[in-house]
Design an enzyme around this catalytic site. Structure first.
Site, PDB file in Angstrom:
ATOM      1  N   CYS A   1      -0.844   6.009   7.319  1.00 44.12           N
ATOM      2  CA  CYS A   1       0.600   5.913   7.300  1.00 44.12           C
ATOM      3  C   CYS A   1       1.123   4.950   8.336  1.00 44.12           C
ATOM      4  O   CYS A   1       2.067   4.221   8.097  1.00 44.12           O
ATOM      5  CB  CYS A   1       1.183   7.265   7.591  1.00 44.12           C
ATOM      6  SG  CYS A   1       1.968   7.942   6.188  1.00 44.12           S
TER       7      CYS A   1
ATOM      8  N   CYS B   1       3.245   8.449   1.277  1.00 42.12           N
ATOM      9  CA  CYS B   1       3.800   7.505   2.243  1.00 42.12           C
ATOM     10  C   CYS B   1       3.965   6.172   1.519  1.00 42.12           C
ATOM     11  O   CYS B   1       2.998   5.636   0.977  1.00 42.12           O
ATOM     12  CB  CYS B   1       2.816   7.383   3.408  1.00 42.12           C
ATOM     13  SG  CYS B   1       3.260   6.115   4.597  1.00 42.12           S
TER      14      CYS B   1
ATOM     15  N   CYS C   1       6.748  -5.101  16.254  1.00 40.70           N
ATOM     16  CA  CYS C   1       6.325  -4.201  17.342  1.00 40.70           C
ATOM     17  C   CYS C   1       4.925  -4.625  17.771  1.00 40.70           C
ATOM     18  O   CYS C   1       4.080  -4.938  16.928  1.00 40.70           O
ATOM     19  CB  CYS C   1       6.336  -2.749  16.867  1.00 40.70           C
ATOM     20  SG  CYS C   1       7.969  -2.238  16.305  1.00 40.70           S
TER      21      CYS C   1
ATOM     22  N   CYS D   1       6.753  -7.183   7.817  1.00 45.58           N
ATOM     23  CA  CYS D   1       7.866  -6.615   8.577  1.00 45.58           C
ATOM     24  C   CYS D   1       8.322  -7.647   9.598  1.00 45.58           C
ATOM     25  O   CYS D   1       7.509  -8.343  10.202  1.00 45.58           O
ATOM     26  CB  CYS D   1       7.441  -5.331   9.287  1.00 45.58           C
ATOM     27  SG  CYS D   1       8.787  -4.583  10.250  1.00 45.58           S
TER      28      CYS D   1
ATOM     29  N   GLY E   1       6.743  -2.094   6.470  1.00 47.52           N
ATOM     30  CA  GLY E   1       8.130  -2.545   6.473  1.00 47.52           C
ATOM     31  C   GLY E   1       9.080  -1.641   7.228  1.00 47.52           C
ATOM     32  O   GLY E   1       8.747  -0.505   7.558  1.00 47.52           O
ATOM     33  N   GLU E   2      10.251  -2.170   7.521  1.00 46.67           N
ATOM     34  CA  GLU E   2      11.299  -1.399   8.192  1.00 46.67           C
ATOM     35  C   GLU E   2      12.310  -1.000   7.106  1.00 46.67           C
ATOM     36  O   GLU E   2      13.086  -1.843   6.639  1.00 46.67           O
ATOM     37  CB  GLU E   2      11.937  -2.252   9.300  1.00 46.67           C
ATOM     38  CG  GLU E   2      13.220  -1.713   9.891  1.00 46.67           C
ATOM     39  CD  GLU E   2      13.168  -0.253  10.328  1.00 46.67           C
ATOM     40  OE1 GLU E   2      12.306   0.109  11.135  1.00 46.67           O
ATOM     41  OE2 GLU E   2      14.007   0.538   9.837  1.00 46.67           O
TER      42      GLU E   2
ATOM     43  N   CYS F   1       1.659  -2.946  16.223  1.00 44.17           N
ATOM     44  CA  CYS F   1       1.614  -2.645  14.789  1.00 44.17           C
ATOM     45  C   CYS F   1       1.063  -3.810  13.990  1.00 44.17           C
ATOM     46  O   CYS F   1       1.448  -4.965  14.201  1.00 44.17           O
ATOM     47  CB  CYS F   1       3.017  -2.302  14.311  1.00 44.17           C
ATOM     48  SG  CYS F   1       3.132  -2.060  12.532  1.00 44.17           S
TER      49      CYS F   1
ATOM     50  N   GLU G   1       0.818  -1.208   0.000  1.00 39.99           N
ATOM     51  CA  GLU G   1       0.000   0.000   0.000  1.00 39.99           C
ATOM     52  C   GLU G   1       0.848   1.253   0.000  1.00 39.99           C
ATOM     53  O   GLU G   1       1.957   1.265   0.527  1.00 39.99           O
ATOM     54  CB  GLU G   1      -0.863   0.012   1.263  1.00 39.99           C
ATOM     55  CG  GLU G   1      -2.326  -0.209   0.961  1.00 39.99           C
ATOM     56  CD  GLU G   1      -3.193  -0.011   2.189  1.00 39.99           C
ATOM     57  OE1 GLU G   1      -3.564  -1.027   2.798  1.00 39.99           O
ATOM     58  OE2 GLU G   1      -3.483   1.127   2.545  1.00 39.99           O
TER      59      GLU G   1
ATOM     60  N   HIS H   1       8.447   5.963  20.703  1.00 36.34           N
ATOM     61  CA  HIS H   1       7.295   5.380  21.415  1.00 36.34           C
ATOM     62  C   HIS H   1       7.563   5.025  22.867  1.00 36.34           C
ATOM     63  O   HIS H   1       6.709   4.443  23.539  1.00 36.34           O
ATOM     64  CB  HIS H   1       6.750   4.149  20.684  1.00 36.34           C
ATOM     65  CG  HIS H   1       6.525   4.355  19.210  1.00 36.34           C
ATOM     66  ND1 HIS H   1       6.235   5.573  18.655  1.00 36.34           N
ATOM     67  CD2 HIS H   1       6.553   3.476  18.167  1.00 36.34           C
ATOM     68  CE1 HIS H   1       6.099   5.446  17.338  1.00 36.34           C
ATOM     69  NE2 HIS H   1       6.292   4.188  17.029  1.00 36.34           N
TER      70      HIS H   1
ATOM     71  N   ASN I   1      -3.690   4.377  17.038  1.00 30.82           N
ATOM     72  CA  ASN I   1      -4.827   3.929  16.260  1.00 30.82           C
ATOM     73  C   ASN I   1      -5.079   2.466  16.556  1.00 30.82           C
ATOM     74  O   ASN I   1      -4.297   1.616  16.130  1.00 30.82           O
ATOM     75  CB  ASN I   1      -4.467   4.050  14.781  1.00 30.82           C
ATOM     76  CG  ASN I   1      -5.457   4.902  14.060  1.00 30.82           C
ATOM     77  OD1 ASN I   1      -6.651   4.618  14.076  1.00 30.82           O
ATOM     78  ND2 ASN I   1      -4.956   5.942  13.458  1.00 30.82           N
TER      79      ASN I   1
HETATM   80  N1  SAH Z   1       9.137   0.408  10.312  1.00 30.59           N
HETATM   81  C1  SAH Z   1       9.269   1.814  10.316  1.00 30.59           C
HETATM   82  C2  SAH Z   1       8.368   2.531   9.327  1.00 30.59           C
HETATM   83  C3  SAH Z   1       6.981   2.026   9.154  1.00 30.59           C
HETATM   84  S1  SAH Z   1       5.902   2.199  10.555  1.00 30.59           S
HETATM   85  C4  SAH Z   1       9.044   2.337  11.721  1.00 30.59           C
HETATM   86  O1  SAH Z   1       8.638   1.579  12.577  1.00 30.59           O
HETATM   87  O2  SAH Z   1       9.333   3.510  11.940  1.00 30.59           O
HETATM   88  C5  SAH Z   1       5.492   3.919  10.487  1.00 30.59           C
HETATM   89  C6  SAH Z   1       5.027   4.481  11.807  1.00 30.59           C
HETATM   90  O3  SAH Z   1       3.721   4.034  12.160  1.00 30.59           O
HETATM   91  C7  SAH Z   1       5.911   4.086  12.974  1.00 30.59           C
HETATM   92  O4  SAH Z   1       6.190   5.205  13.761  1.00 30.59           O
HETATM   93  C8  SAH Z   1       5.030   3.094  13.697  1.00 30.59           C
HETATM   94  O5  SAH Z   1       5.417   2.951  15.020  1.00 30.59           O
HETATM   95  C9  SAH Z   1       3.670   3.707  13.529  1.00 30.59           C
HETATM   96  N2  SAH Z   1       2.541   2.843  13.839  1.00 30.59           N
HETATM   97  C10 SAH Z   1       2.445   1.505  13.668  1.00 30.59           C
HETATM   98  N3  SAH Z   1       1.248   1.067  14.064  1.00 30.59           N
HETATM   99  C11 SAH Z   1       0.541   2.140  14.484  1.00 30.59           C
HETATM  100  C12 SAH Z   1      -0.771   2.334  15.021  1.00 30.59           C
HETATM  101  N4  SAH Z   1      -1.595   1.324  15.178  1.00 30.59           N
HETATM  102  N5  SAH Z   1      -1.151   3.586  15.355  1.00 30.59           N
HETATM  103  C13 SAH Z   1      -0.317   4.629  15.154  1.00 30.59           C
HETATM  104  N6  SAH Z   1       0.929   4.519  14.647  1.00 30.59           N
HETATM  105  C14 SAH Z   1       1.361   3.282  14.325  1.00 30.59           C
HETATM  106 FE1  SF4 Z   2       7.579  -2.024  14.039  1.00 28.16          FE
HETATM  107 FE2  SF4 Z   2       7.664  -0.348  11.925  1.00 28.16          FE
HETATM  108 FE3  SF4 Z   2       7.780  -3.002  11.575  1.00 28.16          FE
HETATM  109 FE4  SF4 Z   2       5.506  -1.915  12.389  1.00 28.16          FE
HETATM  110  S1  SF4 Z   2       6.504  -1.557  10.430  1.00 28.16           S
HETATM  111  S2  SF4 Z   2       6.448  -3.792  13.188  1.00 28.16           S
HETATM  112  S3  SF4 Z   2       6.243  -0.239  13.675  1.00 28.16           S
HETATM  113  S4  SF4 Z   2       9.276  -1.751  12.633  1.00 28.16           S
END
Ligand code: SAH
Ligand code: SF4
Length: 386
Positions: free
Chosen positions: A365, A112, A123, A119, A191-192, A126, A91, A248, A322
């Site tokens: 995003c 975005c 986390c 990933c 993804g990271e 997520c 996406e 976070h 969220n």
């Molecule tokens: N993997 C990278 C980039 C993708 S995630 C990272 O973790 O930074 C992009 C952002 O969305 C990150 O800051 C992540 O922590 C946040 N995110 C993931 N799930 C979320 C949720 N349910 N509500 C709000 N932000 C979220």
């Molecule tokens: Fe963590 Fe970013 Fe991967 Fe989600 S996309 S699991 S926030 S590293």
């Protein structure tokens, strides 16, 4: 499998064309077809000799993303679901003109984009990591997200005005009917990004180049959950990319609870890598902080958070969590979020709290992801069966 033409930089194409005894101006013509006209077929490249088109076709693929679904209205974020050549889904999210979340205030259109399918970092809050990592995206698949959205926009009735080029975004001699829509990029999709380092850098080189995407480096924000060695490596690249750290939590206790990556690179190590980045790049770091009820929203967290923000000259982006279906976490009340913001401001930290309008952006995003994908996948399968 052939390499894709859009995974190559201009220098690499120069070398290839030289080896073929093709004149250098042919490379410029090809690049114009790829990044200005956004051609989707070799045969569209009418000013390239047929023999050259044949050679290109034999040696390179020219893959494009297939748009499966597009959601949203002109006033909200628009989400795009793409099918990759191997059937995987990713996406991208287009954020409208008024929401300048990263970079300068003149930002008009932010896209975005995703860098991996799934990933590996898992986390706890997520949705992207729920099913683990499927694969890395290739450079052309990262780049194509920008081009495919711009192609879509060309076909759309003109509800979204074209972005004005920033001082850093030199506009290639664009055709009048091919306005450049996206001038701001956030690498915050699925993804990271720093776990797909080589492909990410190759893609960003091309998206940043005046002959390619023409997006200024300062208008590109890479978001990472905290891969310290790769942050250091990025600091030594010759690009002024912005860096968003998904913090976070401002203590190991909090980060350990929700982000497994912190076990590998604890705060001390992450912070040292951010020091390097800051020293080499200046004020280019943003700290992302999603507020999760009962996990990281205690006022006591604002003190170590403020200390880190000051240390890196960083701005703090507070984002109410969220909720994700199936996960236990909730967002705090509006009062708690506002109180957290006020406490940071009182400590002289520049911070923002995404307001209601941002909810959709967060959903987009921060939380693209699996759920939508699975729903759509199921829906498509049903449709196909009907
Ligand atoms: N993997 C990278 C980039 C993708 S995630 C990272 O973790 O930074 C992009 C952002 O969305 C990150 O800051 C992540 O922590 C946040 N995110 C993931 N799930 C979320 C949720 N349910 N509500 C709000 N932000 C979220
Ligand atoms: Fe963590 Fe970013 Fe991967 Fe989600 S996309 S699991 S926030 S590293």
């Amino acid at each position: 499998m052939l390499p894709d033409i859009k995974s190559l930089t201009r220098e690499e194409l120069d070398r290839q064309f030289k080896a073929w005894n093709e004149p250098a101006f042919r490379v410029a013509q090809l690049l114009d077809w790829l990044y200005v006209s956004r051609a989707t077929e070799w045969d569209a490249m009418s000013n390239l000799p047929k023999a050259l088109r044949g050679k290109l076709r034999e040696n390179f693929s020219l893959k494009i993303l297939e748009l499966v679904r597009q959601q949203g209205t002109p006033d909200t974020t628009r989400k795009f679901l793409w099918r990759l050549a191997d059937g995987q889904f990713i996406e991208s999210v287009l954020i409208p003109a008024n929401a300048a979340l990263y970079g300068e205030a003149s930002d008009r259109h932010t896209l975005c984009i995703s860098t991996q399918v799934g990933c590996a970092y898992g986390c706890k809050f997520c949705a992207s990591g729920l099913n683990g990592l499927k694969r890395n995206l290739e450079p052309h698949e990262i780049i194509e997200q920008v081009l495919a959205v711009e192609r879509w926009h060309e076909k759309e009735p003109r509800s979204t005005p074209p972005a004005e080029p920033g001082p850093e975004a030199p506009q290639p001699k664009s055709k009048p009917d091919a306005p450049r829509l996206i001038n701001n990029l956030v690498i915050m999709g699925m993804g990271e990004p720093l776990a797909n380092y080589e492909n990410l850098i190759q893609a960003l080189k091309i998206l940043n180049a005046p002959w390619g995407g023409g997006i200024g480096a300062r208008k590109i924000t890479i978001s990472t959950s905290g891969l310290a060695p790769q942050i250091r490596r990025l600091a030594h690249e010759p690009f002024q990319f912005r860096l968003a750290i998904s913090l976070h939590g401002a203590t190991d206790a909090v980060r350990d609870r929700i982000m497994p990556v912190n076990k590998k690179y604890p705060l001390r190590e992450l912070a040292a890598a951010c020091d390097d980045y800051q020293k080499l790049k200046g004020r280019m770091i943003t700290l992302e902080y999603i507020l999760i009820a009962g996990v990281n929203d205690a006022l006591a967290q604002t003190y170590p958070l403020a200390a880190l923000a000051k240390r890196f000259y960083a701005k703090v982006n507070l984002i109410p969590y969220n909720p994700v279906e199936g996960l236990p976490w909730q967002r705090p009340s509006e009062e708690v979020c506002a109180g957290f913001l006020a406490a940071l401001e009182k400590q002289d930290v520049t911070a923002t709290l995404r307001q209601e309008k941002g909810r959709d952006i967060d959903a987009a995003c921060g939380q693209l992801r699996l759920k939508t994908e699975q729903e759509l996948e199921a829906q498509l399968k049903t449709e196909a069966a009907e």
